[in-house]
Enzyme design. Structure first.
Site, short mmCIF file in Angstrom:
data_model
loop_
_atom_site.label_atom_id
_atom_site.label_comp_id
_atom_site.label_asym_id
_atom_site.label_seq_id
_atom_site.Cartn_x
_atom_site.Cartn_y
_atom_site.Cartn_z
N GLU A 269 0.89 -1.18 0.00
CA GLU A 269 0.00 0.00 0.00
C GLU A 269 0.92 1.21 0.00
O GLU A 269 1.38 1.64 1.04
CB GLU A 269 -0.85 0.05 1.27
CG GLU A 269 -1.77 -1.11 1.48
CD GLU A 269 -2.94 -1.11 0.53
OE1 GLU A 269 -3.09 -0.16 -0.28
OE2 GLU A 269 -3.71 -2.08 0.56
N CYS A 303 -2.73 8.67 2.81
CA CYS A 303 -2.34 8.21 1.48
C CYS A 303 -3.47 8.48 0.50
O CYS A 303 -3.27 8.53 -0.70
CB CYS A 303 -1.92 6.75 1.50
SG CYS A 303 -3.15 5.68 2.19
#
Ligand code: UN1
Length: 515
Positions: A269, A303
């Site tokens: 990720e 993010c």
């Protein structure tokens, strides 16, 4: 408006110690022996040290992995719904300690109260979800081509899962991985960010308690507080079949090949450079609120943070007017203060990258419409509080194509939806995206195969703040991993395909004749 002040360092330290004790963190876990390795637990609210905690070195990793592997050998044959009982208890403990865990998230990651509580809620939700999943680790049964045969698949536990997490979601990302891995029959070794050791100690203590109370094997969860070399040892450990790593693309570029070199699996990720398209028919009031949360919330340190806005030229002026006004009113300061919406950046390096990116944007012809400055906050000389910025760019230049982990929103304009989608997809990252429109055809086009190329594609919602029930992750330099909901659990298990012959005759597939 003056930025909200920060309490004194003693008061902050007291808050941290109270939270750690409430979560059952043992005094030894906080005591650094003379000459022993340690980690400095800093609060980004002031930039000052709260505590020093004992750290491990690369040589200690194998012992922790061995203990986790030993626990795995028992855990893998514990029925999955019974494994769910452990995660159910963890979820209860997280609920009971929600307030103090949120205190630690605020101190270490700088989140405002509501977002810190939200992050703890995300852990509780994922525990509930994992408990349900513990009864739904479904394998398929397929029709066999041979009479008297059954063809099916079963899912088995994988082994020790290495979890590497980032500072910005110091606990939720751990829980997405751990709660699911545990019901899948795996054990977990966690290497949290060096910037957030206290939240890690607290969560780890609560899980240890749940393990002891439910009679699960000790060693099922190991915590590695340490530096980069500790993460590397975990990544290289042959006893760790899956490494789930959240962080920068730079980190993923190192982790991915190292794990692959030993034929391990990695779940990555990595960075996002998330954009939203605002079309001519968009509800600008709704879009403004969604954009401000996604772009300035968490001080731009998710993010999934919205970093690029691609606006139809017919609505760019009214939209920017609303956004600039909203940015001008954003309460910036201590996240402990009621009403603050923007807390600090995590550290000086982060602030430097913020200013450098703004400088590069200006050099490339960008116009800073609002923000960009640093705010002095009383009592926080080494805290980095900044005004979230909106920069109108003449084109999607290099700086726009990079992820700067700070609150900068670049604005570009378009005339046709094709052009918007091309700009949208014209970056190396592929995590989250959104379109604001009242036109169903535009919305459908954006979520179609030739629309957004991201792992998360939203309509009339910002890019951040995904629910746990869906699979979370993205494409391209974001790394391709999927965590949390949907069928993400499959990454934490190994699949076996079984052919069972109950016919009493030996029939070969594909009509092969032999013997
Ligand atoms: C991250 O920033 O690493 O969708 C995760 C979101 C959160 C998770 C973000 N649920 O913004």
């Amino acid at each position: 408006t003056a930025a909200a002040p920060v309490p004194g360092q003693e008061a902050l330290r007291e808050t941290a110690l109270r939270a750690l004790r409430a979560c059952g963190v043992a005094e030894e876990a906080l005591r650094v022996a003379d000459g022993a390795a340690s980690l400095s637990a800093v609060t980004c609210l002031t930039g000052a040290e709260l505590l020093r905690v004992p750290a491990v070195g690369a040589d200690d990793v194998e012992g922790v992995v061995d203990a986790a592997h030993e626990a795995f050998t028992t855990w893998r044959t514990t029925p999955a719904p019974v494994r769910g009982g452990l995660v159910k208890r963890l979820g209860q403990l997280l609920s009971e300690h929600k307030e103090v865990l949120a205190d630690l998230v605020t101190l270490e990651a700088g989140k405002i109260r509501s977002e810190a509580l939200g992050e703890v809620q995300e852990m509780i939700d994922v525990c509930d979800y994992a408990v349900g999943i513990s009864r739904q680790l479904y394998g398929k049964t397929m029709p066999s081509e041979r009479p008297g045969h059954r063809l099916m698949e079963t899912w088995h536990p994988l082994g020790v899962v290495g979890v590497i997490s980032a500072f910005n979601f110091p606990v939720a990302v751990w829980s997405w991985n751990s709660a699911i891995a545990l019901v899948c029959g795996d054990s977990v070794v966690w290497k949290p960010s060096e910037k957030t050791p206290l939240t890690a100690l607290a969560c780890s203590a609560l899980l240890d308690r749940a393990i002891a109370e439910t009679g699960a094997p000790a060693g099922l969860h190991g915590l590695l507080l340490g530096g980069r070399e500790v993460g590397e040892a975990l990544v290289d450990s042959p006893r760790v079949p899956l490494v789930s790593a959240t962080g920068s693309t730079r980190m993923g570029r190192e982790v991915g090949p190292r794990v692959a070199a030993r034929f391990g699996r990695s779940l990555l990720e990595l960075g996002g450079n998330n954009a939203a398209v605002v079309t001519a028919s968009a509800d600008l009031e709704l879009a403004t609120r969604a954009i401000v949360f996604s772009a300035a919330g968490t001080a731009g340190q998710r993010c999934t943070t919205l970093r690029r806005l691609i606006v139809h030229s017919s609505v760019v002026e009214p939209l920017l007017e609303r956004l600039v006004a909203a940015y001008g009113r954003l309460p910036i300061g201590s996240p402990l203060e009621q009403g603050t919406l923007v807390g600090p950046l995590v550290d000086a390096g982060s602030h430097q990258r913020f200013t450098e990116a703004l400088e590069r944007a200006r050099e490339a012809g960008g116009e800073v419409l609002v923000g960009g400055g640093r705010r002095d906050v009383e009592g926080a000389e080494d805290g980095y509080y900044v005004e979230p910025a909106i920069v109108r760019m003449p084109a999607q230049t290099d700086v726009v194509r990079e992820e700067t982990f700070a609150p900068i929103l670049y604005v570009l304009t378009y005339d046709t939806l094709d052009e918007a989608i091309e700009l949208h997809n014209g970056v190396p990252q592929g995590l989250s995206s959104g379109i604001f429109t009242a036109d169903q055809r535009e919305a459908e086009r954006f979520i179609a195969a030739d629309g957004s190329d991201c792992g998360i594609v939203n309509v009339n919602i910002g890019t951040s703040g995904a629910e746990i029930g869906g699979a979370f992750g993205g494409e391209k330099e974001t790394g391709g991993g999927r965590e949390s909901g949907s069928d993400s659990w499959q990454a934490y298990m190994r699949r076996a395909t079984n052919t069972v012959n109950y016919s009493g005759e030996l029939l070969l597939a594909q009509d092969v004749n032999f013997l």
